[in-house]
Design a protein around this motif. Structure first.
Motif, PDB file in Angstrom:
ATOM      1  N   GLU A   1       0.807  -1.220   0.000  1.00  0.00           N
ATOM      2  CA  GLU A   1       0.000   0.000   0.000  1.00  0.00           C
ATOM      3  C   GLU A   1       0.845   1.276   0.000  1.00  0.00           C
ATOM      4  OE1 GLU A   1      -3.428   2.095   2.676  1.00  0.00           O
ATOM      5  OE2 GLU A   1      -3.312  -0.090   2.662  1.00  0.00           O
ATOM      6  N   SER A   2       1.927   1.304   0.766  1.00  0.00           N
ATOM      7  CA  SER A   2       2.736   2.529   0.817  1.00  0.00           C
ATOM      8  C   SER A   2       3.429   2.771  -0.519  1.00  0.00           C
ATOM      9  CB  SER A   2       3.749   2.476   1.959  1.00  0.00           C
ATOM     10  OG  SER A   2       4.640   1.408   1.784  1.00  0.00           O
ATOM     11  N   TYR A   3       3.884   1.699  -1.178  1.00  0.00           N
ATOM     12  CA  TYR A   3       4.494   1.846  -2.504  1.00  0.00           C
ATOM     13  C   TYR A   3       3.466   2.412  -3.482  1.00  0.00           C
ATOM     14  CZ  TYR A   3       6.501   0.724  -7.031  1.00  0.00           C
ATOM     15  OH  TYR A   3       6.964   0.804  -8.310  1.00  0.00           O
TER      16      TYR A   3
ATOM     17  N   PRO B   1       4.365   6.556 -21.529  1.00  0.00           N
ATOM     18  CA  PRO B   1       3.102   6.295 -20.823  1.00  0.00           C
ATOM     19  C   PRO B   1       3.163   5.023 -19.969  1.00  0.00           C
ATOM     20  CG  PRO B   1       2.654   7.009 -23.054  1.00  0.00           C
ATOM     21  CD  PRO B   1       4.146   6.826 -22.951  1.00  0.00           C
ATOM     22  N   GLU B   2       3.884   4.032 -20.421  1.00  0.00           N
ATOM     23  CA  GLU B   2       3.997   2.769 -19.701  1.00  0.00           C
ATOM     24  C   GLU B   2       4.743   2.910 -18.378  1.00  0.00           C
ATOM     25  OE1 GLU B   2       4.948   3.165 -23.004  1.00  0.00           O
ATOM     26  OE2 GLU B   2       2.959   2.492 -23.635  1.00  0.00           O
ATOM     27  N   ASP B   3       5.423   4.027 -18.178  1.00  0.00           N
ATOM     28  CA  ASP B   3       6.134   4.260 -16.921  1.00  0.00           C
ATOM     29  C   ASP B   3       5.176   4.587 -15.775  1.00  0.00           C
ATOM     30  OD1 ASP B   3       8.603   3.847 -18.126  1.00  0.00           O
ATOM     31  OD2 ASP B   3       8.884   5.977 -18.573  1.00  0.00           O
ATOM     32  N   PHE B   4       3.943   4.913 -16.094  1.00  0.00           N
ATOM     33  CA  PHE B   4       2.979   5.280 -15.068  1.00  0.00           C
ATOM     34  C   PHE B   4       2.331   4.036 -14.483  1.00  0.00           C
ATOM     35  CE2 PHE B   4       3.841   9.204 -17.013  1.00  0.00           C
ATOM     36  CZ  PHE B   4       3.534  10.185 -16.095  1.00  0.00           C
ATOM     37  N   TRP B   5       2.240   4.002 -13.162  1.00  0.00           N
ATOM     38  CA  TRP B   5       1.695   2.867 -12.442  1.00  0.00           C
ATOM     39  C   TRP B   5       0.172   2.851 -12.510  1.00  0.00           C
ATOM     40  CZ3 TRP B   5      -1.323   2.720  -7.962  1.00  0.00           C
ATOM     41  CH2 TRP B   5      -1.443   1.463  -7.373  1.00  0.00           C
ATOM     42  N   ASP B   6      -0.455   4.014 -12.332  1.00  0.00           N
ATOM     43  CA  ASP B   6      -1.909   4.122 -12.328  1.00  0.00           C
ATOM     44  C   ASP B   6      -2.432   4.232 -13.764  1.00  0.00           C
ATOM     45  OD1 ASP B   6      -4.443   4.777 -10.666  1.00  0.00           O
ATOM     46  OD2 ASP B   6      -4.353   6.380 -12.175  1.00  0.00           O
ATOM     47  N   GLU B   7      -3.461   3.446 -14.088  1.00  0.00           N
ATOM     48  CA  GLU B   7      -3.985   3.415 -15.459  1.00  0.00           C
ATOM     49  C   GLU B   7      -4.557   4.759 -15.909  1.00  0.00           C
ATOM     50  OE1 GLU B   7      -3.672   1.080 -17.884  1.00  0.00           O
ATOM     51  OE2 GLU B   7      -2.363   0.125 -16.412  1.00  0.00           O
ATOM     52  N   GLU B   8      -5.283   5.448 -15.027  1.00  0.00           N
ATOM     53  CA  GLU B   8      -5.826   6.757 -15.410  1.00  0.00           C
ATOM     54  C   GLU B   8      -4.703   7.761 -15.634  1.00  0.00           C
ATOM     55  OE1 GLU B   8     -10.166   7.643 -13.817  1.00  0.00           O
ATOM     56  OE2 GLU B   8      -8.776   7.167 -12.184  1.00  0.00           O
TER      57      GLU B   8
ATOM     58  N   ALA C   1       9.751  13.472 -12.106  1.00  0.00           N
ATOM     59  CA  ALA C   1       9.738  12.693 -13.348  1.00  0.00           C
ATOM     60  C   ALA C   1      10.768  11.564 -13.279  1.00  0.00           C
ATOM     61  CB  ALA C   1      10.012  13.599 -14.545  1.00  0.00           C
ATOM     62  N   GLN C   2      11.939  11.855 -12.757  1.00  0.00           N
ATOM     63  CA  GLN C   2      12.969  10.824 -12.629  1.00  0.00           C
ATOM     64  C   GLN C   2      12.548   9.741 -11.637  1.00  0.00           C
ATOM     65  OE1 GLN C   2      16.183  13.601 -11.851  1.00  0.00           O
ATOM     66  NE2 GLN C   2      17.143  13.046 -13.798  1.00  0.00           N
ATOM     67  N   ALA C   3      11.859  10.116 -10.563  1.00  0.00           N
ATOM     68  CA  ALA C   3      11.380   9.136  -9.587  1.00  0.00           C
ATOM     69  C   ALA C   3      10.336   8.210 -10.219  1.00  0.00           C
ATOM     70  CB  ALA C   3      10.795   9.844  -8.370  1.00  0.00           C
ATOM     71  N   ILE C   4       9.464   8.760 -11.047  1.00  0.00           N
ATOM     72  CA  ILE C   4       8.472   7.938 -11.745  1.00  0.00           C
ATOM     73  C   ILE C   4       9.181   6.942 -12.654  1.00  0.00           C
ATOM     74  CG2 ILE C   4       6.631   7.980 -13.486  1.00  0.00           C
ATOM     75  CD1 ILE C   4       5.772  10.701 -12.208  1.00  0.00           C
ATOM     76  N   LYS C   5      10.208   7.411 -13.362  1.00  0.00           N
ATOM     77  CA  LYS C   5      10.972   6.528 -14.245  1.00  0.00           C
ATOM     78  C   LYS C   5      11.657   5.425 -13.440  1.00  0.00           C
ATOM     79  CE  LYS C   5      12.486   5.626 -18.393  1.00  0.00           C
ATOM     80  NZ  LYS C   5      11.530   5.311 -19.460  1.00  0.00           N
ATOM     81  N   GLU C   6      12.249   5.780 -12.307  1.00  0.00           N
ATOM     82  CA  GLU C   6      12.921   4.782 -11.465  1.00  0.00           C
ATOM     83  C   GLU C   6      11.925   3.756 -10.930  1.00  0.00           C
ATOM     84  OE1 GLU C   6      15.088   7.019  -8.541  1.00  0.00           O
ATOM     85  OE2 GLU C   6      16.406   7.883 -10.067  1.00  0.00           O
TER      86      GLU C   6
ATOM     87  N   LEU D   1      11.168   1.373 -13.746  1.00  0.00           N
ATOM     88  CA  LEU D   1      12.277   0.421 -13.934  1.00  0.00           C
ATOM     89  C   LEU D   1      12.296  -0.636 -12.838  1.00  0.00           C
ATOM     90  CD1 LEU D   1      15.069   2.910 -15.075  1.00  0.00           C
ATOM     91  CD2 LEU D   1      13.819   1.281 -16.497  1.00  0.00           C
ATOM     92  N   ALA D   2      11.997  -0.227 -11.605  1.00  0.00           N
ATOM     93  CA  ALA D   2      11.958  -1.188 -10.485  1.00  0.00           C
ATOM     94  C   ALA D   2      10.857  -2.210 -10.706  1.00  0.00           C
ATOM     95  CB  ALA D   2      11.752  -0.445  -9.169  1.00  0.00           C
ATOM     96  N   ARG D   3       9.706  -1.774 -11.233  1.00  0.00           N
ATOM     97  CA  ARG D   3       8.608  -2.716 -11.501  1.00  0.00           C
ATOM     98  C   ARG D   3       8.998  -3.699 -12.594  1.00  0.00           C
ATOM     99  NH1 ARG D   3       5.666   2.083 -11.074  1.00  0.00           N
ATOM    100  NH2 ARG D   3       5.331   2.183 -13.331  1.00  0.00           N
ATOM    101  N   LYS D   4       9.755  -3.230 -13.590  1.00  0.00           N
ATOM    102  CA  LYS D   4      10.163  -4.107 -14.691  1.00  0.00           C
ATOM    103  C   LYS D   4      11.114  -5.198 -14.245  1.00  0.00           C
ATOM    104  CE  LYS D   4       9.444  -0.813 -18.395  1.00  0.00           C
ATOM    105  NZ  LYS D   4      10.042   0.019 -19.412  1.00  0.00           N
TER     106      LYS D   4
END
Length: 125
Positions: free
Chosen positions: A11-13, A47-54, A112-117, A120-123
């Motif tokens: 949940e925190s992630y 766009p695929e770097d975003f975790w939330d679909e919306e 923006a860099q944190a979103i990218k990181e 990458l961590a999810r991948k």
């Protein structure tokens, strides 16, 4: 449970990812960023770097507006989502949340860099 499912169930992630994504999008829609900042963001993030679909759909719309030389506003992005991306899956609730997010000024590139990181961590998880 695989690593990615474990990551997504944390949940925190999830809240950190969502907050970063909504902060970035809210700033794009409701404040005026420099062209250099926008170039950096749209060249860094897919766009695929975003975790939330919306958030992913909203970012696709913003990126398309930027590529077409249009101002990035909530109205222009929603129009692109409807007309070009052929979807209406963005809820009024996310629009409201983005309008209430405190705009990020000096550290927009860091977010923006944190979103990218995170992407990458999810991948690799």
């Amino acid at each position: 449970m695989g690593k990615i499912e474990e990551l997504r169930s944390n949940e925190s992630y999830s809240m950190v990812c969502l907050y970063a994504e909504e902060s970035l999008l809210g700033t794009l829609f409701f404040s005026r960023e420099t062209s250099a900042d926008l170039d950096f963001i749209f060249n860094l993030l897919e766009p695929e770097d975003f975790w939330d679909e919306e958030c992913k759909i909203l970012y696709k719309g913003a990126r398309e507006c930027f590529g077409a030389g249009q101002h990035i506003t909530m109205a222009s992005v929603l129009r692109v989502i409807r007309d070009s991306l052929k979807t209406n899956t963005v809820t009024p609730e996310i629009v409201t949340r983005l309008a209430m997010v405190m705009p990020i000024q000096s550290d927009l590139k860091c977010v923006a860099q944190a979103i990218k990181e995170n992407a990458l961590a999810r991948k690799i998880a």
